[in-house]
Design a protein around this motif. Sequence first.
Motif, PDB file in Angstrom:
ATOM      1  N   LYS A 628       9.862 -14.698   7.242  1.00 31.75           N
ATOM      2  CA  LYS A 628      11.058 -14.182   6.576  1.00 31.75           C
ATOM      3  C   LYS A 628      11.087 -12.664   6.589  1.00 31.75           C
ATOM      4  CE  LYS A 628      10.525 -16.641   2.783  1.00 31.75           C
ATOM      5  NZ  LYS A 628      10.800 -17.187   1.429  1.00 31.75           N
ATOM      6  N   PHE A 631      11.960 -11.561  10.111  1.00 32.22           N
ATOM      7  CA  PHE A 631      13.368 -11.785  10.420  1.00 32.22           C
ATOM      8  C   PHE A 631      14.265 -10.831   9.651  1.00 32.22           C
ATOM      9  CE2 PHE A 631      16.659 -14.180  12.295  1.00 32.22           C
ATOM     10  CZ  PHE A 631      17.669 -14.303  11.362  1.00 32.22           C
ATOM     11  N   CYS A 635      16.851  -8.397  11.532  1.00 25.75           N
ATOM     12  CA  CYS A 635      18.299  -8.315  11.282  1.00 25.75           C
ATOM     13  C   CYS A 635      18.732  -6.880  11.011  1.00 25.75           C
ATOM     14  CB  CYS A 635      18.671  -9.211  10.106  1.00 25.75           C
ATOM     15  SG  CYS A 635      18.475 -10.978  10.437  1.00 25.75           S
ATOM     16  N   LEU A 666      17.767 -19.242  16.833  1.00 29.18           N
ATOM     17  CA  LEU A 666      16.923 -18.054  16.736  1.00 29.18           C
ATOM     18  C   LEU A 666      16.517 -17.555  18.117  1.00 29.18           C
ATOM     19  CD1 LEU A 666      14.618 -18.983  13.715  1.00 29.18           C
ATOM     20  CD2 LEU A 666      16.685 -17.577  13.727  1.00 29.18           C
ATOM     21  N   PHE A 671      14.850 -14.006  18.816  1.00 31.05           N
ATOM     22  CA  PHE A 671      13.834 -14.041  17.757  1.00 31.05           C
ATOM     23  C   PHE A 671      12.998 -15.292  18.001  1.00 31.05           C
ATOM     24  CE2 PHE A 671      12.155 -14.975  13.519  1.00 31.05           C
ATOM     25  CZ  PHE A 671      11.643 -13.741  13.162  1.00 31.05           C
ATOM     26  N   THR A 702      16.347 -14.206   3.556  1.00 33.93           N
ATOM     27  CA  THR A 702      15.954 -13.149   4.499  1.00 33.93           C
ATOM     28  C   THR A 702      16.942 -11.994   4.540  1.00 33.93           C
ATOM     29  OG1 THR A 702      17.087 -14.377   6.271  1.00 33.93           O
ATOM     30  CG2 THR A 702      14.723 -14.735   5.990  1.00 33.93           C
TER      31      THR A 702
END
Length: 935
Positions: A628, A631, A635, A666, A671, A702
């Motif tokens: 998390k 990610f 982002c 993802l 990712f 996240t």
Amino acid sequence: MATALVSAGQSISKLILFKGAVGTYVQQDIETRLQQDVYKKQIRVREFFTDFDRLRKGWVTEDKFRSALSMINFHFTKDDIEEIIRRYKLNDGLVQYTTFCNKLEEQFLNNEAKAQVFQAPQIFNQDEEDTVKRLMLAIKRKIATKRIFLKQPFQDFDRTACSHITIDQFSRVLNQLGLLPKDQYLQLLIRQYIDNGNPKEVNYVKFCDDVDNVQEMLSGVITGIKQNPKDVHPDDDFIEDKEGLDLISTLFTSKKLTDNINTLHQVLKKIQGDVVMKRIRIREFFKDFDPLRKGLVTESQFARILHIQNIPVSEKEIQILLNQYKVDKIPNGQVDYNQFCEDVDKIFTIKGIDKQPQAQVPQIDDSTTLPARRRYLQMTEQEAIQLDELLMKYKQAIQNKRVLLKPVFEDFDKTKQGYITTNQFLRILNQFNLFPDPVSLNLLLKRFVDKANLNEVNYYDFCRIVDQSDEGVAISKSHADAFKNYVKSDNLSQAFIRNDQPNDFEDLMAKLRRIVKEQRQRIAEFLRDFDKLRSGTITVTQLRKGLSMAKILLSDAEFQLILNNFGCKDKQGFVQWKEFTDQVDQVFTTKNLEKVSPSEDVPLMSTQYNYGRVSITERDRQVAEVVKKKFQYFCKATRLDIKQFFQDWDKLGRNKVSPKQFRQTLATVNFILSDEEFQAVVKIYAAEDDGDIRYVQFINDTQPPLEIQTESGASQAYVGVKPKEKEKLQPSVLLEQIKVAVKVKRLRLGDYFKDFDPLRKGLMPTNKFRGVLSQMKIDLDQESLDLLETMYVVPEDPIRVNYAKFIEDVEIVFTKTGLDKDPLMKPPVHIIPTFLDPRDALTQDEEEALHAIMLRLGEVVRKHRILLKPHFQDKDKTKSGKITFTRFRSIMDFHKLPLTDDQFRVICKRFAYQGIEFNYVEFDEILKKYENFYH
């Protein structure tokens, strides 16, 4: 029957009993019977004798002659062999077999000899001829009176379509139709139609033709009928002279057009059209008749091969071909098919074209197959001009009437051939008030009569010229026609073994209740039929069969668990199906609910099952937290709105996707998760009922903390930002941006640049340098590109860039050059800086101004209950969450929310995406917080 045959002068050879039926054989000459059998079986008699005549003298000894005859598959009696030897025996005791073979093979070369061989011996006296004629007349009248369809019952017995049936079958059909005469007349009728040398077979086709044309046969018997004095020429139905042809005068006739093919070139063009249209390899058919590959076949074989290939050629055209390709002048001589095939195949290629580099092969188009498809009538230039004017008038009239002619034409064309009769064509034109004058009608028919006759009109070409069909209709029809001959393949199911392992009995029952609830099934309906006595028990096999019929497929472990809990203790191999179905059906209702007190709670049965799902460990929580955080930073660095990617899979808006779709989404945004990380995330965010991933909760966990001032940046000037306010871009900042992009996208710069530098010099022109950056999707503005070229330009050659130095400076984020020579050296760790461009970060004054603007907008939107996002989405055709700056300002003006230039510049600077688009999704989220700021 024997009496009738003896009275006719034919001797009876023998009567044999075969399966209870008496057969009659007519005694014929032995050579005639041999000729018939040789022709039917296509036997090469000469080949049976050549093995006994090594020197090819033409004669053999008597014992060798007998041996050769025994090898022929034909029934000879002792008298037959003696008669043949007597006819062809020489004075010195030898037998001349060549004369015998020539006699048997003469029907292959002479049609008159063939007809004489296969003509049945029909000997009638005058009384018998009159009797047969009157019998035929009586049958004809009876057929006309009862309206009998005669040929079809005979064809039911003729499975090989040889036009002959047996005497018993012939008599049976006549008896079935009520046409069977007395026995003495029947024998005369049978003798009349025995024509293939076999007295057991009757030519029923000839009988049907004679009955249908009995008037001609009885013209001399029936009084009052006179011969037609007019002599009808066989070519009267054909039109030779096509100059000035008046088609109106031929509307109700069956005139046909003759082919004006008189030269070899025209014949070859027609054959080439058929070959191209049907994609025929014409040489392959000739090879079967030429085993020695001499390139020669006989005349009859040449015509037969063209017929086998379904190439329509007339006798006249075949004669033109024979005049060119025949190599000798004897009857049924040799034809050079090799040259013929080369001339025909010139339409595809030219022989020896590899030795002629400048030779050109004609292109295949519609005109190539036109001689095989169409037979157009010749028109003068004046007639062509008049026809074009007439078709334009038709086109304009149809457009004004707003009608389609083609569907009306198709009603008459049931077989979908594209042709209708001339009368039908004129009826449709008259129906739409489009009937032309006689001169125009003659031109119209002259153009669209193209099938070598005057009775069929090509309405398809006519409609293609004059019909104004909608383009969408044409596309729809072509799309539908593409599936016209589609053959759906059978679904081949592959066998597999189920290995589902339930945790316990309650877990299994929860699964069964859920299947029954989703499919709305009553399992008892599938098991009740096995229990005829309604004892409540069935066998184990019957239980499994019933569950399979209900499409409830269980593994061995699951089924064994059912047997352990519902098996009969007193009856081995039986199951209490009634108790089993009652527990499963509790998902709908509880049995004996009417006896339960209303105040008593009814338990709700669970439909959630685990089936081996392990619990979440502390290790899984730690790995999930690391994912998390990674990610969340991903982002921020990529300015990614991941929710729209998940929504593409979530068509029903369940806020859930499958684990496979979750990982694929993802991976789409680059990712990548390892197997351990993926399993940890699945365990944390898996739904309890179906195991799908709750992606909305994952996104919320996240997302960065929502603040009033969210960080956002761009790399080029926004709308409303004055160029003088932009600081000059520094080379170090630009290079750092490229490093970040390369590391985030995991780009290998060398793979892109080496395609443009085959000699690996490390240099390339500036235009190619920019093209490679564009391929890598590194978006740089003009100022950045100019600065980058200035940094790596070659001093000696200003139009070239040293891309090798550029790669070395950028790929420092992964490795360092020369590590192979210094094993102790470690490459520096590249730390991704803040994703905000320092030039575009808001100053303190700009943040205060933005805060005041958002407060005013939030208050106005809350009071007037304005929804801005739907208006933004209407302009976002690609559903990317971004629109142009000018579109944003026009929407704000539409809602009476005008912005000054300074306010508009600050908002665009804050919510810009890559400096070219406005991120309305983020703007809407921030604006919602300001709506409730003082609420």
